[in-house]
Design an enzyme around this catalytic site. Sequence first.
Site, PDB file in Angstrom:
ATOM      1  N   LEU A  64      -3.510 -39.716 -15.922  1.00  0.00           N
ATOM      2  CA  LEU A  64      -2.265 -40.116 -16.606  1.00  0.00           C
ATOM      3  C   LEU A  64      -1.653 -41.370 -15.986  1.00  0.00           C
ATOM      4  CD1 LEU A  64      -0.567 -36.668 -17.356  1.00  0.00           C
ATOM      5  CD2 LEU A  64      -1.602 -38.260 -18.991  1.00  0.00           C
ATOM      6  N   ASP A 306     -12.388 -37.216 -18.833  1.00  0.00           N
ATOM      7  CA  ASP A 306     -12.242 -38.266 -17.808  1.00  0.00           C
ATOM      8  C   ASP A 306     -11.504 -39.471 -18.397  1.00  0.00           C
ATOM      9  OD1 ASP A 306     -12.308 -39.616 -15.407  1.00  0.00           O
ATOM     10  OD2 ASP A 306     -14.452 -40.044 -15.450  1.00  0.00           O
TER      11      ASP A 306
HETATM   12 ZN   LIG Z   1     -14.336 -38.955 -10.968  1.00  0.00          ZN
END
Ligand SMILES: [Zn+2]
Length: 425
Positions: A64, A306
């Site tokens: 974030l 990810d």
């Molecule tokens: Zn990573």
Amino acid sequence: MDKIIFRNGWLADVERGQLVEAELMVADGQIAAIGPNLATSGARVIDLAGRVLSPGFIDLHVHLREPGFEYKETIRSGTRAAAAGGFTTIACMPNTNPVLDSPELISWVQAQARAAGAVKVLPIAAISLGQEGKLINDFAALKANGAVAFSDDGRGVNSSRLMLTALQVARDLGCPIMAHEEDAELAAGGSINFGPISEQLGDPGIPAAAEYTMLARDIYLAEMSGGHLHVCHVSTAESVRLIRAAKKRGVKVTAEVAPHHLALTEAVVPALLGQAKVNPPLRSETDRQELLAGVIDGTIDVIATDHAPHANHEKTVPLQQAAFGFSGLETAFAVTQQALVLSGLLTLGELLPALTCRPAALLGLPQGRLVVGAPADLIVLDPHARWQVTPESLLSQGKNTPWLGQELTGRVLLTMIDGQIIFEA
Ligand SMILES: [Zn+2]
């Protein structure tokens, strides 16, 4: 609170991996009833028109960027992007500035997320002070303030002693260690997968062994300690084989794969350069095939994005200088569907558990299933909707995706959290 009934579509029975025809009623923020022909008196009826009602997706691996890198993403923009991508719960990584290594910072992230009013945010705390790989943090205090797991994601834990201690302490708290498996010396200087393409482009390359040698160590440390090792963003065929063998002999190991590693290989690098740079890197077709096999046979438990947003000026530079990572929350469903469902490997019903009930089970969450009494964290999916990936189409501040300008199939039409609609396409 208002009652809502979803009807005339398919419900994702994620525990059986099937889509079933039924109606679902939401009341008081929870799933109140499931069945045929629910009484509609006093309820708002939402016509699914043949689309799919699924538990909201749960993403165990999101960056974030706040605090410290608000020019890339904020908790507000990232959680709005999550809602648009169908994620109702996300776990956020601690490689911010400052690093999330204190109970105060864990509380701060949760307060920011509540104020943003979008999806549920579960903070992951750093294993080591400042993610420097030296001193272990106070896991018990971090957990008491809301940390759900521990990770030094962004880099590998170089010290075997630190990793063993982390697995032992986390075991006693019932939390996973989320491991970014990367031997810094083997990976040093590389921007893309080591192989013919890295040689052609004059890049030192990141060898597959940089991932699986550290992974092999961590599997043995998990076995020795009885701790729970969760392997982040598995990218190599050998990693899948190691995890498969470890599971077979009873090691407490779980694993995630990112949509981009299921869909793309290093072959796209010469055309996309910085926009194809990610860590771990896009690998070979052999690796990709084993990742797909790992999802199909359950070696890989969950799909996690990810999500790694960056500013444009960090990606549109020469390969060596470009930042690692893709903005992934909003393309995850379409890309994963393309790799696993449209390719004929799984049905949509079989894919959804990796995005819902399995990540929920991994963290012991009550959401992620369509059962009476569960929180009404729900999404409506149109698996056939086609859409163009443009900077304007993404709510994330990060427009850094290798799918920019391309058309994808599969879209989230509605996202509901605790019975409240927070996103509609
Ligand atoms: Zn990573």
